[in-house]
Motif scaffolding. Sequence first.
Motif, short mmCIF file in Angstrom:
data_model
loop_
_atom_site.label_atom_id
_atom_site.label_comp_id
_atom_site.label_asym_id
_atom_site.label_seq_id
_atom_site.Cartn_x
_atom_site.Cartn_y
_atom_site.Cartn_z
N VAL A 339 -6.61 35.30 88.12
CA VAL A 339 -6.67 34.70 86.78
C VAL A 339 -7.74 35.41 85.96
O VAL A 339 -8.89 35.56 86.43
CB VAL A 339 -6.99 33.20 86.88
N PRO A 340 -7.40 35.89 84.76
CA PRO A 340 -8.42 36.52 83.91
C PRO A 340 -9.62 35.60 83.69
O PRO A 340 -9.48 34.38 83.56
CB PRO A 340 -7.68 36.79 82.59
N SER A 341 -10.80 36.19 83.66
CA SER A 341 -12.03 35.41 83.59
C SER A 341 -12.09 34.51 82.37
O SER A 341 -12.61 33.38 82.44
CB SER A 341 -13.25 36.36 83.58
N ASP A 342 -11.54 34.97 81.24
CA ASP A 342 -11.60 34.14 80.04
C ASP A 342 -10.73 32.89 80.19
O ASP A 342 -11.06 31.82 79.66
CB ASP A 342 -11.19 34.93 78.80
N LEU A 343 -9.60 33.03 80.93
CA LEU A 343 -8.75 31.86 81.17
C LEU A 343 -9.40 30.89 82.15
O LEU A 343 -9.24 29.67 82.03
CB LEU A 343 -7.39 32.30 81.69
N VAL A 344 -10.11 31.43 83.13
CA VAL A 344 -10.85 30.56 84.05
C VAL A 344 -11.87 29.74 83.26
O VAL A 344 -12.00 28.52 83.44
CB VAL A 344 -11.55 31.38 85.14
N GLU A 345 -12.56 30.41 82.33
CA GLU A 345 -13.59 29.74 81.53
C GLU A 345 -12.98 28.73 80.56
O GLU A 345 -13.44 27.59 80.46
CB GLU A 345 -14.38 30.79 80.76
N ARG A 346 -11.91 29.13 79.83
CA ARG A 346 -11.38 28.29 78.75
C ARG A 346 -10.39 27.22 79.21
O ARG A 346 -10.30 26.16 78.61
CB ARG A 346 -10.72 29.18 77.69
N LYS A 347 -9.63 27.54 80.26
CA LYS A 347 -8.54 26.65 80.64
C LYS A 347 -8.78 25.93 81.97
O LYS A 347 -8.61 24.70 82.06
CB LYS A 347 -7.22 27.44 80.74
N LEU A 348 -9.14 26.69 83.00
CA LEU A 348 -9.20 26.10 84.34
C LEU A 348 -10.47 25.27 84.56
O LEU A 348 -10.42 24.15 85.09
CB LEU A 348 -9.08 27.21 85.39
N ALA A 349 -11.62 25.82 84.15
CA ALA A 349 -12.88 25.10 84.38
C ALA A 349 -12.89 23.72 83.71
O ALA A 349 -13.33 22.73 84.34
CB ALA A 349 -14.06 25.95 83.93
N PRO A 350 -12.42 23.58 82.45
CA PRO A 350 -12.38 22.24 81.85
C PRO A 350 -11.50 21.26 82.64
O PRO A 350 -11.84 20.06 82.72
CB PRO A 350 -11.82 22.50 80.45
N ARG A 351 -10.42 21.74 83.21
CA ARG A 351 -9.57 20.86 84.01
C ARG A 351 -10.31 20.39 85.26
O ARG A 351 -10.18 19.23 85.67
CB ARG A 351 -8.28 21.59 84.40
N MET A 352 -11.08 21.29 85.85
CA MET A 352 -11.84 20.90 87.04
C MET A 352 -12.92 19.88 86.68
O MET A 352 -13.18 18.93 87.43
CB MET A 352 -12.47 22.15 87.68
N LEU A 353 -13.52 20.05 85.51
CA LEU A 353 -14.53 19.08 85.07
C LEU A 353 -13.92 17.72 84.79
O LEU A 353 -14.62 16.70 84.84
CB LEU A 353 -15.25 19.61 83.83
#
Length: 503
Positions: A339-353
Amino acid sequence: MLHGILLPALALAAWPAQAAAQPAPAADVQRTSVAAEIRSSAGGKLRDFYAPRGYWPLWIERGRVGPQADALIALIEGADADGLKPKDYGARELKALAKDADASGDPRLLARADIALSRAFAALAGDMRKPSRKVKVRYLDPEVEPKDEEPKEILRAAAVAPSFVDYVRSIGWMSPIYVKLREARADFAQRWGGLPQVPVPADVKLRPGMKAGAAALRRRLGLASGTAYDKALVARVKAFQGDHGLKPDGVAGAATIAALNRGDDHYDRLIALNMERARLLPGPQVRHVVVDAASARLWYFSKGAQDGTMKVVVGAKESQTPMMAGMVRYATLNPYWNVPSDLVERKLAPRMLNGASLTKLRYEALSDWSANARKLDPAAVDWRAVADGRTELRVRQLPGGDNAMGKVKFMFPNDLGIYLHDTPSRDLLAKPARQFSNGCVRLEDAQRLGRWFFGKPLKPASDKPEQHVPLPQPVPVYLTYLTAVPLEDGVRFLPDVYGRDGV
């Protein structure tokens, strides 16, 4: 191909024995005499072509200069379409020499004509293949880097073509995309060149039946003067729209008027620029793949023909698919998706939070980007730091039906992480404009392309992730950007989504 090249030489060597048994046809005797004259006259790099074929003539047929010479001379006379100077290839001198050789039948003159035609053809074909400095492409492998071709290679390819005259007439050593654009440029100039370059008022939408503004529109499109937006003007507007990539509705709206006011020179320069991009592509004899990011389409070629085409999804304006060329060397079955790092930051990390489970989402967090990276416990990851951009985290999606890579990806190794891959997101392929990806190329039919690459269906040996399968022979892939696309009856202009045209 080797047998095809050597056949004339073998025939020449065998001729004396055949002559003892029966009289040889006069044409064969004369061609043998011409071959003897070529042997004594051909020098330098041309000798490297003629010697392996027993100095057998290439352009002489039945004691006369063949029709392929007329095709070459016509091509030279129109070489300005290729950005070349016709005078550099001596069309007038070639005409005179061919005429004198035909009239006399003298083997020495026929040999001179054959050598001169070969020299001119090798020079023209070589110059047509040379890349332009106007177009910047990144070459990933030495196999795809442009190189000056030796005359012997250019001439050998022509000599083994199924029809030499058709090869010359169709410019068979160039990409079919280039050839069609070349033809479209001439046709476009004939249809729309030379019209009055008068501005059309842009502050009003012109419709059939209106009079205000129609006079300028009629003049711009070369119709008789008047103020009526009549059937003749509707037909002319539709024709203009169809030839300029616009909806042919006969209404002169903002887009149509803007296209009219750009003028003929703009579109001629645009076609010429796209010809320079297509000049970098190989001829159809080379087995290769072309991906066009402007039209979001892929073609594949081999053995002198286009084998197939398909839709693709390419990079968005913010994550453009680059112009580059490399060698597809292997396929990866059951791939991960990094997964591109920007998508991890913008999309995936908020879901984990928000309480999502990385495991249930079928993702893995890894310690780094190396081949030996360790799997991390998702609970031990500082997802707030990832979401804030303070920590960069490698995350990959596990193989499966919803994996963004689909079932297979085709790799031409590069440091930008660009490749061709399958996709489960079929909805984007149905859109007319398909610039949505992060730079990679999503394929409409990855299995079909896989069968073409490997000559058989691609099937993983097990459920194991990342099964790498080398191609039997690496295949060149060219990522280009064509905002002028040849059609059967003209050319279509596409939006300059990436802003690369500058014309």
